[in-house]
Scaffold this motif. Structure first.
Motif, PDB file in Angstrom:
ATOM      1  N   PRO A  47      32.428  37.479  36.267  1.00 30.00           N
ATOM      2  CA  PRO A  47      33.659  38.043  35.715  1.00 30.00           C
ATOM      3  C   PRO A  47      33.416  39.491  35.305  1.00 30.00           C
ATOM      4  CG  PRO A  47      32.617  36.596  34.118  1.00 30.00           C
ATOM      5  CD  PRO A  47      31.854  36.453  35.400  1.00 30.00           C
ATOM      6  N   ILE A  48      34.301  40.380  35.733  1.00 25.63           N
ATOM      7  CA  ILE A  48      34.049  41.800  35.497  1.00 25.63           C
ATOM      8  C   ILE A  48      35.199  42.487  34.768  1.00 25.63           C
ATOM      9  CG2 ILE A  48      34.897  42.489  37.772  1.00 25.63           C
ATOM     10  CD1 ILE A  48      32.535  44.528  37.790  1.00 25.63           C
ATOM     11  N   GLY A  49      36.421  42.135  35.083  1.00 26.23           N
ATOM     12  CA  GLY A  49      37.576  42.734  34.426  1.00 26.23           C
ATOM     13  C   GLY A  49      38.259  41.706  33.551  1.00 26.23           C
ATOM     14  N   VAL A  50      38.802  42.154  32.420  1.00 32.89           N
ATOM     15  CA  VAL A  50      39.474  41.217  31.520  1.00 32.89           C
ATOM     16  C   VAL A  50      40.619  41.945  30.820  1.00 32.89           C
ATOM     17  CG1 VAL A  50      37.896  41.657  29.591  1.00 32.89           C
ATOM     18  CG2 VAL A  50      39.078  39.489  29.725  1.00 32.89           C
ATOM     19  N   GLY A  61      39.285  39.113  36.108  1.00 26.36           N
ATOM     20  CA  GLY A  61      39.005  39.506  37.484  1.00 26.36           C
ATOM     21  C   GLY A  61      37.556  39.172  37.800  1.00 26.36           C
ATOM     22  N   GLU A  62      37.368  38.424  38.882  1.00 24.73           N
ATOM     23  CA  GLU A  62      36.023  37.957  39.236  1.00 24.73           C
ATOM     24  C   GLU A  62      35.471  38.696  40.446  1.00 24.73           C
ATOM     25  OE1 GLU A  62      35.602  33.662  39.505  1.00 24.73           O
ATOM     26  OE2 GLU A  62      37.560  33.500  38.528  1.00 24.73           O
ATOM     27  N   VAL A  69      41.568  36.235  40.503  1.00 21.60           N
ATOM     28  CA  VAL A  69      41.900  36.391  39.099  1.00 21.60           C
ATOM     29  C   VAL A  69      42.149  35.003  38.535  1.00 21.60           C
ATOM     30  CG1 VAL A  69      43.544  37.331  37.435  1.00 21.60           C
ATOM     31  CG2 VAL A  69      42.867  38.702  39.425  1.00 21.60           C
ATOM     32  N   SER A  70      41.478  34.661  37.453  1.00 15.24           N
ATOM     33  CA  SER A  70      41.681  33.386  36.764  1.00 15.24           C
ATOM     34  C   SER A  70      42.377  33.665  35.444  1.00 15.24           C
ATOM     35  CB  SER A  70      40.342  32.689  36.507  1.00 15.24           C
ATOM     36  OG  SER A  70      39.738  32.294  37.720  1.00 15.24           O
ATOM     37  N   PRO A  96      38.487  42.412  42.437  1.00 15.42           N
ATOM     38  CA  PRO A  96      39.546  42.661  41.452  1.00 15.42           C
ATOM     39  C   PRO A  96      38.927  43.000  40.091  1.00 15.42           C
ATOM     40  CG  PRO A  96      39.345  40.312  41.846  1.00 15.42           C
ATOM     41  CD  PRO A  96      38.401  40.999  42.795  1.00 15.42           C
ATOM     42  N   SER A  97      38.392  44.223  40.013  1.00 21.04           N
ATOM     43  CA  SER A  97      37.572  44.603  38.861  1.00 21.04           C
ATOM     44  C   SER A  97      38.386  45.061  37.663  1.00 21.04           C
ATOM     45  CB  SER A  97      36.604  45.710  39.264  1.00 21.04           C
ATOM     46  OG  SER A  97      37.316  46.820  39.775  1.00 21.04           O
ATOM     47  N   GLY A  98      39.543  45.613  37.895  1.00 16.93           N
ATOM     48  CA  GLY A  98      40.373  46.080  36.802  1.00 16.93           C
ATOM     49  C   GLY A  98      41.628  45.242  36.702  1.00 16.93           C
ATOM     50  N   VAL A  99      41.884  44.663  35.555  1.00 11.58           N
ATOM     51  CA  VAL A  99      43.112  43.905  35.329  1.00 11.58           C
ATOM     52  C   VAL A  99      43.763  44.434  34.054  1.00 11.58           C
ATOM     53  CG1 VAL A  99      42.433  41.806  36.560  1.00 11.58           C
ATOM     54  CG2 VAL A  99      41.804  42.054  34.178  1.00 11.58           C
TER      55      VAL A  99
END
Length: 113
Positions: A47-50, A61-62, A69-70, A96-99
């Motif tokens: 997981p990288i983006g939250v 974003g995973e 995206v979960s 999908p690194s930026g959310v």
């Protein structure tokens, strides 16, 4: 990734290496963490983006192999996921690194190549 949850006055952190999300109070004390490494619903791979919406739902974003995206509720319970690796509509060609969620409740996703 890191996000502030205004509704619950807490900080949400994507712990990429440990494949989990960590939630701290505004003073930096651990409230809880959730997530395990994997591909199944509710699991994550790097997981990288939250971000957090105005209801406290947590969007993750995973990176890694999942490329999706979960979405979890404010307690870390899995709600749903979307996306996969690919180039068609609804798929992610990269990570999908930026959310982010805007003031209208729209989810914005940066597909980093």
């Amino acid at each position: 990734g890191i996000a502030f949850d205004d509704k619950h006055d807490r900080v949400v952190i994507a712990d990429t290496t440990n494949a989990r999300i960590t939630v701290l109070d505004s003073g930096g004390r651990l409230l809880f963490s959730f997530g395990t490494k994997g591909k199944a619903a509710g699991q994550s791979d790097e997981p990288i983006g939250v971000c957090v919406d105005n209801r406290g739902n947590i969007y993750v974003g995973e990176s890694g192999e999942n490329n999706r995206v979960s979405v979890f509720d404010c307690h870390g319970l899995f709600l749903f996921q979307f996306g996969c690796k690919g180039t068609a509509a609804g798929q992610f060609g990269g990570v999908p690194s930026g959310v982010a969620v805007n003031n209208h409740g729209d989810l914005l996703v940066c597909d980093h190549h």
